[in-house]
Scaffold this motif. Structure first.
Motif, PDB file in Angstrom:
ATOM      1  N   PHE A  38       0.830  -1.208   0.000  1.00  0.00           N
ATOM      2  CA  PHE A  38       0.000   0.000   0.000  1.00  0.00           C
ATOM      3  C   PHE A  38       0.864   1.258   0.000  1.00  0.00           C
ATOM      4  CE2 PHE A  38      -2.094   3.431   2.356  1.00  0.00           C
ATOM      5  CZ  PHE A  38      -3.170   3.653   1.508  1.00  0.00           C
ATOM      6  N   LEU A  39       1.920   1.273   0.795  1.00  0.00           N
ATOM      7  CA  LEU A  39       2.794   2.444   0.836  1.00  0.00           C
ATOM      8  C   LEU A  39       3.463   2.676  -0.523  1.00  0.00           C
ATOM      9  CD1 LEU A  39       4.456   2.023   4.356  1.00  0.00           C
ATOM     10  CD2 LEU A  39       2.643   3.618   3.697  1.00  0.00           C
ATOM     11  N   GLN A  40       3.841   1.609  -1.197  1.00  0.00           N
ATOM     12  CA  GLN A  40       4.408   1.771  -2.534  1.00  0.00           C
ATOM     13  C   GLN A  40       3.365   2.342  -3.496  1.00  0.00           C
ATOM     14  OE1 GLN A  40       7.768   1.234  -3.663  1.00  0.00           O
ATOM     15  NE2 GLN A  40       6.800   2.483  -5.258  1.00  0.00           N
ATOM     16  N   HIS A  41       2.119   1.935  -3.325  1.00  0.00           N
ATOM     17  CA  HIS A  41       1.019   2.481  -4.121  1.00  0.00           C
ATOM     18  C   HIS A  41       0.929   3.994  -3.900  1.00  0.00           C
ATOM     19  CE1 HIS A  41      -2.812   2.090  -6.295  1.00  0.00           C
ATOM     20  NE2 HIS A  41      -3.341   2.920  -5.408  1.00  0.00           N
ATOM     21  N   CYS A  42       1.074   4.406  -2.645  1.00  0.00           N
ATOM     22  CA  CYS A  42       1.057   5.845  -2.335  1.00  0.00           C
ATOM     23  C   CYS A  42       2.242   6.551  -2.979  1.00  0.00           C
ATOM     24  CB  CYS A  42       1.087   6.056  -0.826  1.00  0.00           C
ATOM     25  SG  CYS A  42      -0.393   5.486   0.042  1.00  0.00           S
ATOM     26  N   ALA A  43       3.404   5.932  -2.919  1.00  0.00           N
ATOM     27  CA  ALA A  43       4.598   6.527  -3.528  1.00  0.00           C
ATOM     28  C   ALA A  43       4.416   6.675  -5.034  1.00  0.00           C
ATOM     29  CB  ALA A  43       5.821   5.668  -3.222  1.00  0.00           C
ATOM     30  N   ASP A  44       3.831   5.675  -5.679  1.00  0.00           N
ATOM     31  CA  ASP A  44       3.615   5.721  -7.120  1.00  0.00           C
ATOM     32  C   ASP A  44       2.719   6.882  -7.519  1.00  0.00           C
ATOM     33  OD1 ASP A  44       5.165   3.453  -7.422  1.00  0.00           O
ATOM     34  OD2 ASP A  44       3.443   2.084  -7.496  1.00  0.00           O
ATOM     35  N   ARG A  45       1.794   7.242  -6.640  1.00  0.00           N
ATOM     36  CA  ARG A  45       0.837   8.301  -6.940  1.00  0.00           C
ATOM     37  C   ARG A  45       1.222   9.639  -6.316  1.00  0.00           C
ATOM     38  NH1 ARG A  45      -0.898   3.826  -8.051  1.00  0.00           N
ATOM     39  NH2 ARG A  45      -2.783   3.294  -9.234  1.00  0.00           N
ATOM     40  N   GLY A  46       2.355   9.679  -5.636  1.00  0.00           N
ATOM     41  CA  GLY A  46       2.794  10.929  -5.016  1.00  0.00           C
ATOM     42  C   GLY A  46       1.914  11.383  -3.881  1.00  0.00           C
ATOM     43  N   VAL A  47       1.276  10.434  -3.204  1.00  0.00           N
ATOM     44  CA  VAL A  47       0.311  10.753  -2.152  1.00  0.00           C
ATOM     45  C   VAL A  47       1.012  10.817  -0.799  1.00  0.00           C
ATOM     46  CG1 VAL A  47      -1.762   9.954  -0.955  1.00  0.00           C
ATOM     47  CG2 VAL A  47      -1.556   9.662  -3.424  1.00  0.00           C
ATOM     48  N   PRO A  48       0.898  11.923  -0.066  1.00  0.00           N
ATOM     49  CA  PRO A  48       1.483  11.984   1.274  1.00  0.00           C
ATOM     50  C   PRO A  48       0.717  11.099   2.255  1.00  0.00           C
ATOM     51  CG  PRO A  48       0.284  14.009   0.801  1.00  0.00           C
ATOM     52  CD  PRO A  48       0.296  13.207  -0.470  1.00  0.00           C
ATOM     53  N   VAL A  49       1.472  10.460   3.149  1.00  0.00           N
ATOM     54  CA  VAL A  49       0.907   9.535   4.141  1.00  0.00           C
ATOM     55  C   VAL A  49       1.193  10.078   5.529  1.00  0.00           C
ATOM     56  CG1 VAL A  49       0.946   7.179   5.042  1.00  0.00           C
ATOM     57  CG2 VAL A  49       1.344   7.595   2.596  1.00  0.00           C
ATOM     58  N   PHE A  50       0.158  10.141   6.367  1.00  0.00           N
ATOM     59  CA  PHE A  50       0.312  10.569   7.755  1.00  0.00           C
ATOM     60  C   PHE A  50       0.036   9.372   8.648  1.00  0.00           C
ATOM     61  CE2 PHE A  50      -1.195  12.777  11.667  1.00  0.00           C
ATOM     62  CZ  PHE A  50      -0.041  13.506  11.921  1.00  0.00           C
ATOM     63  N   VAL A  51       1.014   9.002   9.484  1.00  0.00           N
ATOM     64  CA  VAL A  51       0.890   7.829  10.358  1.00  0.00           C
ATOM     65  C   VAL A  51       0.539   8.286  11.761  1.00  0.00           C
ATOM     66  CG1 VAL A  51       2.035   5.799  11.292  1.00  0.00           C
ATOM     67  CG2 VAL A  51       2.607   6.590   8.982  1.00  0.00           C
ATOM     68  N   HIS A  52      -0.561   7.759  12.282  1.00  0.00           N
ATOM     69  CA  HIS A  52      -1.033   8.156  13.609  1.00  0.00           C
ATOM     70  C   HIS A  52      -1.158   6.924  14.500  1.00  0.00           C
ATOM     71  CE1 HIS A  52      -3.361  10.057  16.791  1.00  0.00           C
ATOM     72  NE2 HIS A  52      -3.177  11.225  16.197  1.00  0.00           N
ATOM     73  N   PRO A  53      -0.638   6.975  15.733  1.00  0.00           N
ATOM     74  CA  PRO A  53      -0.794   5.833  16.638  1.00  0.00           C
ATOM     75  C   PRO A  53      -2.249   5.635  17.018  1.00  0.00           C
ATOM     76  CG  PRO A  53       0.045   7.721  17.846  1.00  0.00           C
ATOM     77  CD  PRO A  53       0.036   8.111  16.391  1.00  0.00           C
ATOM     78  N   TRP A  54      -2.597   4.403  17.288  1.00  0.00           N
ATOM     79  CA  TRP A  54      -3.977   4.116  17.672  1.00  0.00           C
ATOM     80  C   TRP A  54      -4.015   2.760  18.361  1.00  0.00           C
ATOM     81  CZ3 TRP A  54      -8.236   1.056  15.504  1.00  0.00           C
ATOM     82  CH2 TRP A  54      -7.785  -0.042  14.755  1.00  0.00           C
ATOM     83  N   ASP A  55      -5.136   2.431  18.954  1.00  0.00           N
ATOM     84  CA  ASP A  55      -5.373   1.103  19.514  1.00  0.00           C
ATOM     85  C   ASP A  55      -4.251   0.690  20.458  1.00  0.00           C
ATOM     86  OD1 ASP A  55      -6.850  -1.236  19.833  1.00  0.00           O
ATOM     87  OD2 ASP A  55      -5.730  -2.288  18.272  1.00  0.00           O
ATOM     88  N   MET A  56      -3.940   1.601  21.413  1.00  0.00           N
ATOM     89  CA  MET A  56      -2.875   1.301  22.371  1.00  0.00           C
ATOM     90  C   MET A  56      -3.301   0.193  23.324  1.00  0.00           C
ATOM     91  SD  MET A  56      -2.846   4.597  21.385  1.00  0.00           S
ATOM     92  CE  MET A  56      -3.727   5.510  22.639  1.00  0.00           C
TER      93      MET A  56
END
Length: 330
Positions: free
Chosen positions: A160-178
């Motif tokens: 999925f991250l490579q898919h984002c890279a291919d499309r130039g899409v910025p990704v924001f990673v947020h912690p969750w479900d601690m």
């Protein structure tokens, strides 16, 4: 000073269709208590009290003006990710919230930039929902830092991250479900200790899991909350990689080699912490973030960046808006 760009804010719609068929007994819904207040419910459990700044663009824009914020990235609230459901259930919920997000930002499309959510537990569905959202006006994606016991170095997430890279899409990673335990359930310890640790673990998984070795360098990825505890413990990671390389991960290079591969936000609340962060990840890798509109966020937005004496004007401009302009492709 040029207006700030705030890379880290959240929204909650003022109601949504019944998703109990997809979400099960813990399905999210909103208990409206007044014109300005509501309670996020997870089934019968109270999750978080919120106010109209979560859904009302007028309130949000007034707060932005008061804090000197020109642009906000508006991301989902992680409690709605639903990674524990099936991919199809999570995808249906994601579509509902993603479409409602566009309604929230519609009054100010030049100032409110929507990021979508995706069913990250199903790679094909996640890529499809991202593409649908990009076609509809979303500009990036927020993901949780793990899917159950799968970290960001799992094959599906890397795809999925490579898919984002291919499309130039910025990704924001947020912690969750601690994790929850008697020790973490008091004093908001989940937010004060587990949340920074989760973010640190996310970066660790991408470094030691070899993700940065395998994935396209075009990937634009930012970690919330200053990257958690990563900056403080980079030296420990480095020492472990050299001293016990037989058991420390699969990365081709020591952890410090990958410092130019990701961004972090600035919401660390203290000048000393910000100095360490800038010194560690670099002045071109830190962007203002606030965690607006939640109580543990920074108000006024960017106050620590504005007041930190160690920053010269050039570096402060990078952190307040120039780095975000490049990250967002503005």
């Amino acid at each position: 000073m040029t207006s700030l760009i705030d890379i880290h804010t959240h929204y909650v719609p003022r109601g949504w269709p019944d998703v109990s068929a997809e979400g099960g007994p813990e399905a999210p819904w909103l208990r409206i208590e007044s014109e300005r207040e509501a309670m996020i419910m997870m089934g019968t459990r109270e999750f978080r009290r919120i106010q109209s700044d979560c859904w009302d663009a007028g309130v949000r824009l007034a707060d932005m003006d008061a804090d000197g914020v020109g642009i906000q990235v508006v991301s989902p609230t992680p409690g709605f990710f639903n990674y524990g459901r099936t991919g199809e259930q999570s995808a249906r919920i994601a579509r509902i919230f993603n479409d409602l997000a566009l309604d929230i930002v519609a009054p100010a499309p030049d100032r409110l930039i929507p990021f979508c959510q995706v069913p990250l537990q199903d790679t094909d569905l996640a890529c499809a929902e991202l593409d649908r959202c990009l076609a509809n006006g979303h500009r990036g994606v927020e993901i949780g830092n793990h899917v159950g016991d799968r970290d960001l170095d799992s094959e599906g997430v890397v795809t999925f991250l490579q898919h984002c890279a291919d499309r130039g899409v910025p990704v924001f990673v947020h912690p969750w479900d601690m994790a929850s335990s008697p020790r973490l359930d008091r004093w908001m310890a989940q937010w004060l200790t587990a949340m920074p640790a989760e973010t640190h673990l996310s970066i660790l998984s991408m470094v030691l899991g070899g993700v940065f070795d395998r994935i396209d360098e075009r990937l634009k990825i930012c970690f919330a909350h200053g990257g958690g505890s990563f900056a403080f413990w980079l030296g420990r990671m480095e020492n472990a990689w050299h001293g016990r390389n037989d058991v420390i991960g699969t990365s081709q290079f020591p952890p410090s080699h990958y410092l130019g591969r990701f961004h972090v936000d600035s919401v660390v609340f203290d000048e000393r912490a910000l100095r360490l962060l800038v010194d560690t990840v670099g002045p071109d890798r830190v962007m203002v973030g606030s965690d607006y509109p939640y109580p543990l966020g920074e108000r006024p937005v960017g106050e620590v960046v504005r007041k930190s004496d160690f920053l010269d004007d050039t570096t402060r401009a990078r952190i307040t808006h120039e780095n975000a302009q490049a990250f967002l492709g503005i």
